[in-house]
Write an enzyme that holds these catalytic residues in place. Structure first.
Site, PDB file in Angstrom:
ATOM      1  CD  GLU A   1     -13.562  -7.840 -32.048  1.00 33.44           C
ATOM      2  OE1 GLU A   1     -13.259  -6.706 -31.635  1.00 33.44           O
ATOM      3  OE2 GLU A   1     -13.162  -8.277 -33.146  1.00 33.44           O
TER       4      GLU A   1
ATOM      5  CD  GLU B   1     -14.264  -3.730 -38.105  1.00 28.73           C
ATOM      6  OE1 GLU B   1     -13.390  -2.889 -38.348  1.00 28.73           O
ATOM      7  OE2 GLU B   1     -14.052  -4.731 -37.397  1.00 28.73           O
TER       8      GLU B   1
ATOM      9  NE  ARG C   1       0.446  -0.531 -45.158  1.00 26.41           N
ATOM     10  CZ  ARG C   1       0.974  -0.815 -43.981  1.00 26.41           C
ATOM     11  NH1 ARG C   1       1.047  -2.057 -43.591  1.00 26.41           N
ATOM     12  NH2 ARG C   1       1.425   0.132 -43.197  1.00 26.41           N
TER      13      ARG C   1
ATOM     14  CG  HIS D   1     -27.820   2.605 -15.466  1.00 23.68           C
ATOM     15  ND1 HIS D   1     -28.537   2.979 -14.343  1.00 23.68           N
ATOM     16  CD2 HIS D   1     -27.256   1.408 -15.173  1.00 23.68           C
ATOM     17  CE1 HIS D   1     -28.394   2.049 -13.406  1.00 23.68           C
ATOM     18  NE2 HIS D   1     -27.625   1.090 -13.889  1.00 23.68           N
TER      19      HIS D   1
ATOM     20  CG  ASN E   1       2.144   4.710 -44.473  1.00 24.60           C
ATOM     21  OD1 ASN E   1       1.142   5.323 -44.101  1.00 24.60           O
ATOM     22  ND2 ASN E   1       2.560   3.595 -43.892  1.00 24.60           N
ATOM     23  N   GLY E   2       2.355   8.099 -43.822  1.00 31.84           N
ATOM     24  CA  GLY E   2       2.656   8.801 -42.578  1.00 31.84           C
ATOM     25  C   GLY E   2       2.078  10.201 -42.616  1.00 31.84           C
TER      26      GLY E   2
ATOM     27  CB  CYS F   1      -0.679   5.108 -47.506  1.00 32.52           C
ATOM     28  SG  CYS F   1      -1.595   6.578 -47.050  1.00 32.52           S
TER      29      CYS F   1
ATOM     30  CE  LYS G   1      -5.706  -6.680 -40.792  1.00 32.86           C
ATOM     31  NZ  LYS G   1      -6.873  -7.142 -40.027  1.00 32.86           N
TER      32      LYS G   1
ATOM     33  CE  LYS H   1     -14.270  -7.350 -36.469  1.00 33.01           C
ATOM     34  NZ  LYS H   1     -13.171  -7.279 -35.615  1.00 33.01           N
TER      35      LYS H   1
ATOM     36  CD1 TRP I   1      -7.873   4.462 -44.759  1.00 29.29           C
ATOM     37  CD2 TRP I   1      -6.825   5.988 -43.512  1.00 29.29           C
ATOM     38  NE1 TRP I   1      -8.600   4.649 -43.606  1.00 29.29           N
ATOM     39  CE2 TRP I   1      -7.980   5.572 -42.823  1.00 29.29           C
ATOM     40  CE3 TRP I   1      -6.001   6.954 -42.912  1.00 29.29           C
ATOM     41  CZ2 TRP I   1      -8.343   6.076 -41.587  1.00 29.29           C
ATOM     42  CZ3 TRP I   1      -6.359   7.451 -41.674  1.00 29.29           C
ATOM     43  CH2 TRP I   1      -7.520   7.017 -41.018  1.00 29.29           C
TER      44      TRP I   1
END
Ligand code: G6P
Length: 593
Positions: free
Chosen positions: A466, A473, A27, A489, A97-98, A2, A588, A470, A71
């Site tokens: 990566e 997301e 955030r 496999h 936040n937390g 947040c 983020k 990208k 968030w």
């Protein structure tokens, strides 16, 4: 996670809170709200983005206020769960936040004592605890409330009739911005860059009492001094600068970021830090990180093993924290753009607790990682706003290359070639960026599919991970990164004309087996796009399409290949009309475990 902001000064708080919140949206952005105090506290919040809240909002009168972008962790995104949260009488407002781990027990207890709760959040216990402990002194009530609380928090408290903000932190970032007859409290620097570049970083256990012209920091009931820092990021750095999305701006900034990050070091004879593990004092290395930083860590494993010939393990910090781990003679590197990722911080603390030296590689000066690690190297990526990491990833790789080269055991000619190759990377990355027309075409093609595989080998296996991260997301296309040799496999069962495969082809000992893998994929009917070096004619025969990247030493191929895949993901998401900078459900900075 947040984002939180507080303002106190001689101006109207509302426009400042809203503008700061819009800078903090990366955030968390599933809901937001503000509280402004004049004669009483007025709160306005909803499960909307900041721009919509601003449109719906009436003018709230007052020169002190707090704001929050959320968030969700406890309770779905909704108006009632959005912050700020209030005590029973609506006199005390809190943004947080937390995570409060013991909130259920505290909530039961407070309900038993007559408090009324309206939300499903953990945060709501905080204003009620402050209310319970208040006997005329707000900071003392906050201190007492926080003694009851277990978990992580950065909070700002506002109370009707009290011309001050009270801020406190434990395991979540919080800064105080110093202005002229006004002061700010925020979870992050971009929130206040429009107003000031002077900041104080609060430490765990600090309680800040902020008025328009004073900042007092208390710790265990005693006043303490904290150093003031000057932020070198400019407002322009944190703005879009004419680009449609931060992500594209940040992708395009990479040549400069590489130059800036390498620019701090003059020669490999002058290592960026004196690292025992690199000098040979230790026997192995551990590199820990999360998300894209973990992929940089995984590439770091190949770089360090090749150049230093010591065994390296790269692990996601979230997993490492639950390993049984024998730590003898190991040095560790923790990589984190934000310097605030909860799992990475937990890993650093765990390592330090058993005497393992930790070097942090982070982008944020004064971040928690930089303060708890033994040594820190800063990437010079500037503020990265888009949720999907791009330039910070490249900057992390630069630090890893430079560190490994500084302590390298390769012969002097190879070392000279590699240093030259590293110095040429900004130009090479620019070439990838200049080649975006062809990438745009493939992005258009890819945007119609539901599933995509990315395959790589060796140092380009983490690049495949990566590239897939990208794409998934920001475009919401299901994408998987795979070690090319592993595809047979299991995943072969999924291949066919509706499952494109993107193969990263490097000019090293993995090339031949990769060509075999490509033939295998083609035989199953999957469309195949290769990312390959210019001049690789054989690949043009095999693949349906080729994204060419400039020739570099195979050790540096992850840089040019990743930039090509960042552009591919960006334009694919753009064709699909996705909210690129703020993908659904993501944040983020992930400050919870
Ligand atoms: C979040 C971000 C990613 C980032 C990861 C690790 O998931 O969305 O872009 O890679 O956290 O963040 P860090 O700040 O530790 O590098």
């Amino acid at each position: 996670m947040c984002g939180i902001i507080g303002y106190i000064g001689d101006k109207q708080a509302q426009p400042i809170l809203l503008s700061s919140l819009s800078r903090l949206e990366y955030r968390g952005y599933d809901s937001c709200g503000i509280a402004v105090s004049s004669s009483g506290i007025e709160v306005y919040k909803d499960a909307v983005r900041v721009a919509e809240l601003a449109k719906a909002l009436l003018q709230l009168d007052g020169t002190v206020g707090i704001g929050h972008t959320r968030w969700a962790t406890h309770g779905e995104p909704s108006q009632v769960n959005a912050h700020p949260h209030l005590d029973c009488n609506g006199n005390i407002a809190v943004v947080h936040n937390g995570i409060i781990n013991n909130f259920q027990r505290l909530k039961r207890q407070l309900i038993g004592e007559g408090h009324n709760f309206v939300s499903e959040t953990d945060t709501e216990v905080i204003p009620h605890l402050i209310e319970k402990h208040y006997d005329g002194n707000l900071e003392k009530a906050v201190e007492a409330a926080l003694r009851d609380v277990e978990g992580s928090y950065a909070i700002i408290v506002l109370m009707a009739g009290e011309p001050k903000l009270v801020a406190a932190r434990k395991d979540s970032p919080l800064i105080i911005g110093i202005g002229d007859r006004e002061n700010f409290v925020a979870s992050d620097v971009p929130a206040i860059l429009d107003y000031t570049d002077r900041v104080i970083y609060l430490e765990d256990g600090d309680i800040g009492v902020v008025t328009p012209d004073s900042i007092k920091i208390r710790r265990h009931g005693k006043e303490v001094q904290r150093e003031e820092h000057k932020i070198s990021w400019s407002v322009e750095d944190a703005q879009k600068g004419g680009y449609e999305h931060f992500m594209l701006k940040e992708i395009r900034e990479q040549p400069k970021v590489i130059r800036d990050t390498l620019g701090g070091w003059v020669s490999v004879a002058e290592p960026a830090v004196d690292l025992a593990v690199m000098r040979g004092g230790l026997e192995s290395m551990l590199i820990l990180a999360c998300g894209s930083s973990y992929h940089a860590a995984s590439i770091g494993k190949y770089i360090v093993e090749e150049l230093l010939s010591i065994p390296v393990r790269a692990e996601p910090a979230s997993e490492f924290n639950y390993f049984t781990w024998t730590l003898a003679k190991t040095g560790a590197i923790a990589i984190t753009q934000s310097g605030e990722t909860a799992d990475t911080l937990k890993a650093i603390r765990r390592l330090k607790g058993v005497g393992c030296p930790v070097l942090a590689i982070t982008n944020v000066v004064g971040s928690t990682a930089s303060r708890i690690a033994d040594q820190t190297i800063y990437t010079r990526a500037g503020p990265e706003i888009s949720v999907a990491a791009t330039k910070s990833f490249t900057a992390q790789l630069m630090v890893l290359y430079w560190l490994a080269l500084s302590y390298s055991k390769v012969d002097i000619r190879r070392l000279a070639d590699l240093i030259m190759g590293l110095r040429q990377l900004p130009g090479k990355v620019q070439q990838v960026l200049d080649n975006e027309d062809i990438i745009l075409e493939y992005a258009n093609y890819l945007s119609r599919y539901k599933d995509v595989f990315f395959i790589g080998r060796g140092i380009n296996f983490p690049v495949a991970l990566e590239g897939a991260l990208k794409l998934k997301e920001i475009s919401y296309i299901h994408a998987e990164g795979y070690a090319a040799g592993e595809l047979k496999h299991g995943p072969f069962a999924l291949l066919g004309s509706d499952t494109p495969v993107i193969a990263i082809v490097a000019q090293d000992n993995t090339r031949e087996p990769m060509l075999t893998n490509i033939r295998e994929v083609k035989a199953r009917g999957s469309p195949l796009i290769a990312v390959a070096e210019e001049g690789d004619e054989a690949i043009k025969e095999l693949a349906d399409s080729v994204i060419t990247v400039p020739r570099v030493d195979a050790l540096f191929s992850p840089v040019v290949n990743t930039v090509a895949l960042q552009l591919l993901a960006y334009y694919t998401a753009k064709y699909r009309g996705c909210p690129i900078d703020f993908p659904r459900n993501l944040a983020k900075s992930v400050t919870v475990e």
